[in-house]
Enzyme design. Sequence first.
Site, PDB file in Angstrom:
ATOM      1  N   ASP A 146      55.917  34.533  81.287  1.00 19.69           N
ATOM      2  CA  ASP A 146      55.438  33.858  80.073  1.00 19.69           C
ATOM      3  C   ASP A 146      54.610  32.631  80.460  1.00 19.69           C
ATOM      4  O   ASP A 146      54.682  32.167  81.604  1.00 19.69           O
ATOM      5  CB  ASP A 146      56.640  33.451  79.198  1.00 19.69           C
ATOM      6  N   ALA A 184      53.139  28.547  79.377  1.00 20.02           N
ATOM      7  CA  ALA A 184      53.738  27.283  78.928  1.00 20.02           C
ATOM      8  C   ALA A 184      52.616  26.323  78.565  1.00 20.02           C
ATOM      9  O   ALA A 184      51.475  26.475  79.015  1.00 20.02           O
ATOM     10  CB  ALA A 184      54.605  26.667  80.026  1.00 20.02           C
ATOM     11  N   GLY A 236      53.269  26.476  71.763  1.00 22.99           N
ATOM     12  CA  GLY A 236      51.920  26.279  71.231  1.00 22.99           C
ATOM     13  C   GLY A 236      51.425  27.513  70.495  1.00 22.99           C
ATOM     14  O   GLY A 236      50.658  27.414  69.534  1.00 22.99           O
ATOM     15  N   GLU A 241      60.764  33.536  72.419  1.00 26.00           N
ATOM     16  CA  GLU A 241      60.596  33.279  73.858  1.00 26.00           C
ATOM     17  C   GLU A 241      61.889  32.761  74.471  1.00 26.00           C
ATOM     18  O   GLU A 241      62.250  33.134  75.583  1.00 26.00           O
ATOM     19  CB  GLU A 241      59.460  32.274  74.076  1.00 26.00           C
ATOM     20  N   SER A 286      47.556  33.228  75.731  1.00 30.56           N
ATOM     21  CA  SER A 286      46.365  33.707  76.434  1.00 30.56           C
ATOM     22  C   SER A 286      46.611  33.914  77.930  1.00 30.56           C
ATOM     23  O   SER A 286      45.847  34.621  78.581  1.00 30.56           O
ATOM     24  CB  SER A 286      45.216  32.710  76.228  1.00 30.56           C
TER      25      SER A 286
HETATM   26  C1  5RP Z   1      53.610  30.573  72.905  1.00 30.36           C
HETATM   27  C2  5RP Z   1      53.742  29.803  74.155  1.00 30.36           C
HETATM   28  C3  5RP Z   1      52.659  29.965  75.155  1.00 30.36           C
HETATM   29  O1  5RP Z   1      53.230  30.428  76.333  1.00 30.36           O
HETATM   30  C4  5RP Z   1      52.022  28.635  75.384  1.00 30.36           C
HETATM   31  O2  5RP Z   1      51.554  28.143  74.138  1.00 30.36           O
HETATM   32  C5  5RP Z   1      50.862  28.727  76.370  1.00 30.36           C
HETATM   33  O3  5RP Z   1      49.822  29.451  75.799  1.00 30.36           O
HETATM   34  P1  5RP Z   1      48.507  29.813  76.581  1.00 30.36           P
HETATM   35  O4  5RP Z   1      48.907  30.705  77.711  1.00 30.36           O
HETATM   36  O5  5RP Z   1      47.654  30.479  75.559  1.00 30.36           O
HETATM   37  O6  5RP Z   1      47.897  28.520  77.081  1.00 30.36           O
HETATM   38  O7  5RP Z   1      54.667  29.080  74.392  1.00 30.36           O
HETATM   39  O8  5RP Z   1      54.598  30.226  71.977  1.00 30.36           O
END
Ligand code: 5RP
Length: 231
Positions: free
Chosen positions: A85, A87, A100, A107, A32
């Site tokens: 990206d 995290a 997550g 990635e 997101s």
């Molecule tokens: C996907 C990831 C995402 O970057 C991580 O889960 C963070 O997600 P979000 O920006 O929705 O909080 O590693 O595999």
Amino acid sequence: MENAAINGKKIAAGKAIEYIRSGMTLGLGTGSTAYWAIQGIGEQVKQGLSVRAIATSLQSESLARELGIPIVPFSEIDHLDITIDGADEVDEKLNLIKGGGGALLREKIVASATRFYIIIVDESKLVHRLGKFPLPVEVAPFGWELTSRRLEELGGQPKMRMAGADAYLTDNQHYILDCSFGLIENPAELHTQVSGITGVMEDGFFINMADIVIAGSPGGDTRLLKKGVTI
Ligand code: 5RP
């Protein structure tokens, strides 16, 4: 999701895309927060920015295509100039837990081919020590029960990620075991141990990979974190 978190994510994404220049090859993250970066890149492409990209998930790839961001295969490139990206957790040394959103293997492949790796988060993801967020571990479906037992022997509590009644499948047709290890004293050491288990395709530790982390606050401020330095 709370509005405050969305704001922090959007602000961090906006700051990250300031690093992008025409001619660059980009890695597009998943989740997101990365969503806002892809949206921002799409807007700039409409205004004439010339970039090409590789996405870290089928979902991000389809968003990029919708927005007119050219997608290239790895056969046409040997590195990415910038990847942006998200995290799940970021510690003070900029070590990360990711995955997550289930895209950790792609990635990490993209991150490892990247010259300048930018992580964007809302500030709630900044932690003193990694481990409150269970470590996602992508495993081969074949023999996963054995792989899971090996993770338990390392002190983890693996839990199969589900999608309704079925096991969640990654874009690579693997399972994910979300492993609680408690607060982790030495992420680099645990990463070496986890990734050494046969059947583990990739784990969600991203050790010493992020060049900078941009953390957005609900109020609209951003903090730029560099390895060893907080500005
Ligand atoms: C996907 C990831 C995402 O970057 C991580 O889960 C963070 O997600 P979000 O920006 O929705 O909080 O590693 O595999």
